[in-house]
Design an enzyme around this catalytic site. Structure first.
Site, PDB file in Angstrom:
ATOM      1  CE1 TYR A  34      -6.712   1.776  -0.309  1.00  6.38           C
ATOM      2  CE2 TYR A  34      -7.585   2.294  -2.467  1.00  6.38           C
ATOM      3  CZ  TYR A  34      -7.058   1.382  -1.585  1.00  6.38           C
ATOM      4  OH  TYR A  34      -6.880   0.076  -1.980  1.00  6.38           O
ATOM      5  CG  LEU A  35     -10.626  10.078   1.420  1.00  9.86           C
ATOM      6  CD1 LEU A  35     -11.633  11.144   1.844  1.00  9.86           C
ATOM      7  CD2 LEU A  35     -10.342  10.190  -0.065  1.00  9.86           C
ATOM      8  CD  GLN A  36      -7.180   5.888   7.092  1.00  4.57           C
ATOM      9  OE1 GLN A  36      -6.908   5.860   8.279  1.00  4.57           O
ATOM     10  NE2 GLN A  36      -8.221   5.241   6.590  1.00  4.57           N
ATOM     11  NE  ARG A  78      -8.869  -5.675   7.224  1.00  2.56           N
ATOM     12  CZ  ARG A  78     -10.187  -5.937   7.268  1.00  2.56           C
ATOM     13  NH1 ARG A  78     -10.628  -7.101   7.668  1.00  2.56           N
ATOM     14  NH2 ARG A  78     -11.068  -5.038   6.911  1.00  2.56           N
ATOM     15  N   GLY A 114       0.836  -1.205   0.000  1.00 10.85           N
ATOM     16  CA  GLY A 114       0.000   0.000   0.000  1.00 10.85           C
ATOM     17  C   GLY A 114       0.867   1.249   0.000  1.00 10.85           C
ATOM     18  CB  THR A 141       3.915   0.000   6.762  1.00  6.75           C
ATOM     19  OG1 THR A 141       2.586  -0.283   7.201  1.00  6.75           O
ATOM     20  CG2 THR A 141       4.830  -0.155   7.966  1.00  6.75           C
ATOM     21  CB  VAL A 142      -0.277   3.845   6.638  1.00  6.84           C
ATOM     22  CG1 VAL A 142       0.045   4.751   5.480  1.00  6.84           C
ATOM     23  CG2 VAL A 142      -1.082   2.643   6.202  1.00  6.84           C
ATOM     24  CG  ASP A 143      -1.054  -1.002   8.487  1.00  3.37           C
ATOM     25  OD1 ASP A 143      -2.047  -0.267   8.604  1.00  3.37           O
ATOM     26  OD2 ASP A 143      -0.945  -1.855   7.593  1.00  3.37           O
TER      27      ASP A 143
END
Lengths: 421, 421
Positions: free
Chosen positions: A297-299, A192, A13, A142-144
């Site tokens: 996805y905006l974030q 998630r 992503g 990674t955004v996570d």
């Protein structure tokens, strides 16, 4: 010794700042043109290497490469593609060697999260297992925020800033309307398996008396009754209730809250969304007027409000990757190290790819308040520096950000064979 | 003649810039303290007048009032409350007069959309119908951009900017991933009756070949087969498809697309969301990997990326309202007038409240392309100037915008009676 070229690719992503890492890689390679030749970017990640679709970044202007620093998404295309194990699909590795050999590639930079670092690690074994010398460096992204070793991951700080600001702004909206209109607002955010992004929503308020009144983490089992009681309590105490819910919020038994068993008029199972599922619970049980938003996805694309800290770190990781390679290090990934002390300061360290791959860093349990609905002061101290500073992109006269679109010219193919993915 | 005080209130859904109008009203009144006394703000709109909950804005510092210009939401609280007709509920009007009289109020400024201007108009009739002299001026506001007479509404430009940028950023995200991941992305935006906000998403691309590939307007009957064919066509041509859908998208027979007849596991009807409903259609019919987002309140609260044009206009409307009152005009609303010519220029005009109330301005049909899925060049020329310029709020060291929270001290009550809403 002839100068070797480099291969760089984006994987998994994309984020608001992965191109800042690309910018760091390419600018640093260009500054060392006596040691590194052309940087070829994989068209759609490792798929570009397998298909011999190599973007010749030397054809891009200095200005366009610099503009990558403020451009979101993956400028060369990203992919969700995981190399199989060496034993399972030797042909893939042979193909990579053919392509790298044909283009004189001696450096491999792979920009991604856990799965992607697994790919990077596998490629780093090419030297040993197949006798092809290649220097392989991972670039974290990674955004996570779930990579091990590194204090935080480039990409996360900007999502965190977006989520904190969006929560703050929406909460002010609800608060001003709650007397005669909406009383409950639910914002669904990514994550998630780990609640880092939801936790960032907590920065919008100073403590439990301020919005968000409830944060739902995947790390804490969802309890419907407890949740509804807290919603009701917040509305009664403050007049309204703001909830930030991680998409991965789940019941004790592992069932996702989003999986509410909805069926449409034809009996087909409906796609969830934890926000509408929660909104429905509130409606059925409490009857309050509600609204919900799903940032999706905006974030992770919101470069318009990127964290300056995040942009700096993303660039620094790309730069460090090239410097590591030039220093002869191999099979490592630069990481962000938080220095001890009252004021936030970070330096660059390194982690071995063999240990980075396929590990997930969850929220420490002491970052979550005892009631399971908020973040602790320690969590706040961890998160705050990561969203500091604004790094605005330039704007066009038409009111839109001036994001760069590269030429992305493919290098001429040298192999006569193609490769099916 | 003793100097009269003023009543100002915010009404209906709040916006990123309604406080900029409040700032214009209060600063202009303060600059004319020889003609206007204290500005009392209604706590939660007109409800504050009925309950005699009047916020004494003279107790707020100059700096805090100035900070309203960059603070979203309704600083004094807003409401969804419509005065009944004079004949139906005379008691409400009598109460207003009692409260106004008790606090020496001679000016009434009401900041809102169509319904709110109806309230303003009714109050303006107090003079005539009940012999209470009051100067009544409406201040336009609505993200829906559906007020008549004015070229555009304060509040709309900032939502439009947010939606255009969010569409652009998300589209870049999808594009970079579509080879091996998500192929269809759907963004749901506000606009139950008019497609203005969805249209703004169209600014993200230059023409039909760029995202968004499909815009769904309430003004165009939704045709499932035509929609799915266009999605499929976009994915085949460009590799991906971005859809911006108005929450008000509806079938020929007036049924909302969001009302997909979903039931949960208990057989309860589920709350829509046009985005998940469309995503489900795509999944069932085409099988493409999709993602969807619902911007909801985030879009109208997003002061962090407000349009500079919008902020200027919102302030100017508040200022003009006070100036109109001082010039002796009554029962009017200042409006934005677009001057003819190649370069965007606006001036201030006025419209009679009697004609503003309860009218809705839909998108002109020639703003929508013949296929019903896009915006025309004329629409683009209309929209573009409205999102021009960035007007960033100041930030705290912790990475969040520095929005002001007023003291909101209520003036001492002078009436012994209370009033039930």
């Amino acid at each position: 010794m002839s100068i070797k070229n480099a291969f760089y690719a984006q994987s998994g992503g994309v984020t608001a700042v992965i191109n800042a890492s690309a910018c760091g890689v390419i600018e640093t390679a260009r500054a060392n043109s006596d040691k590194i030749g052309t940087v070829y970017a994989g068209h759609n990640g490792i798929i570009g290497a397998l298909r011999e679709e190599l973007i010749d970044t030397s054809l891009e202007s200095k200005e366009d490469i610099a503009a990558l620093r403020h451009t979101p998404s993956g400028a060369f295309g990203s992919c969700r593609y995981k190399l199989k194990n060496f034993e399972e699909n030797k042909r893939e590795y042979e193909r990579l060697i053919e392509v790298f050999q044909a283009h004189n590639i001696g450096y491999f930079f792979y920009n991604g999260g856990g799965d992607s670092q697994d790919t990077a690690y596998k490629v780093s074994q090419l030297s040993e297992k197949m006798g092809y010398p290649i220097t392989c460096i991972g670039v974290p992204k990674t955004v996570d925020n779930d990579l091990p070793f590194t204090d935080n991951c480039p990409g996360f700080g900007s999502v965190a800033k977006y989520v904190a600001i969006s929560t703050q702004e929406a909460a002010m909206d609800i608060q001003s309307m709650c007397e005669s209109s909406t009383k409950v607002f639910i914002l669904e955010v990514m994550g998630r398996h780990a609640g880092w992004i939801a936790a960032a929503g907590g920065l919008a308020g100073k403590d439990a008396s301020e919005a968000p009144h409830i944060i739902l983490f995947p790390e804490v089992a969802f309890d419907r009754e407890k949740f509804l009681a807290r919603v009701d309590d917040s509305v009664k105490k403050y007049g309204y209730c703001v909830v930030v819910a991680s998409e991965g919020a789940q019941y004790e038994d592992g069932r996702f809250v989003a999986d509410a068993g909805q069926k449409d008029a034809f009996g087909h199972t409906q796609l969830g969304g934890v926000a509408p599922a929660l909104a429905n619970m509130v409606k059925q049980a409490l009857g309050y007027k509600y609204h919900w938003a799903v940032a999706d996805y905006l974030q992770r694309a919101a470069r318009h409000i990127a964290s300056a800290t995040d942009v700096d770190q993303a660039y620094a990781m790309g730069k460090a990757a090239v410097e590591f390679a030039l220093e002869g290090r191999n099979a490592v990934m630069p990481i962000i190290v938080r220095e001890p002390g009252e004021h936030y300061k970070w330096t660059i360290g390194e982690a071995p790819l063999s240990q980075v791959a396929n590990q997930e860093k969850k929220m420490p349990i002491h970052y979550i308040t005892d009631d399971g609905f908020g973040i602790t002061e320690e969590c706040r101290r961890y998160l705050e520096p990561l969203i500091r500073g604004e790094d605005y992109p330039p704007y066009e006269h038409n009111g839109l950000p001036k994001y760069v679109k590269l030429k992305n010219t493919l290098a001429e193919k040298k192999l006569s064979t193609s490769f099916d993915i």
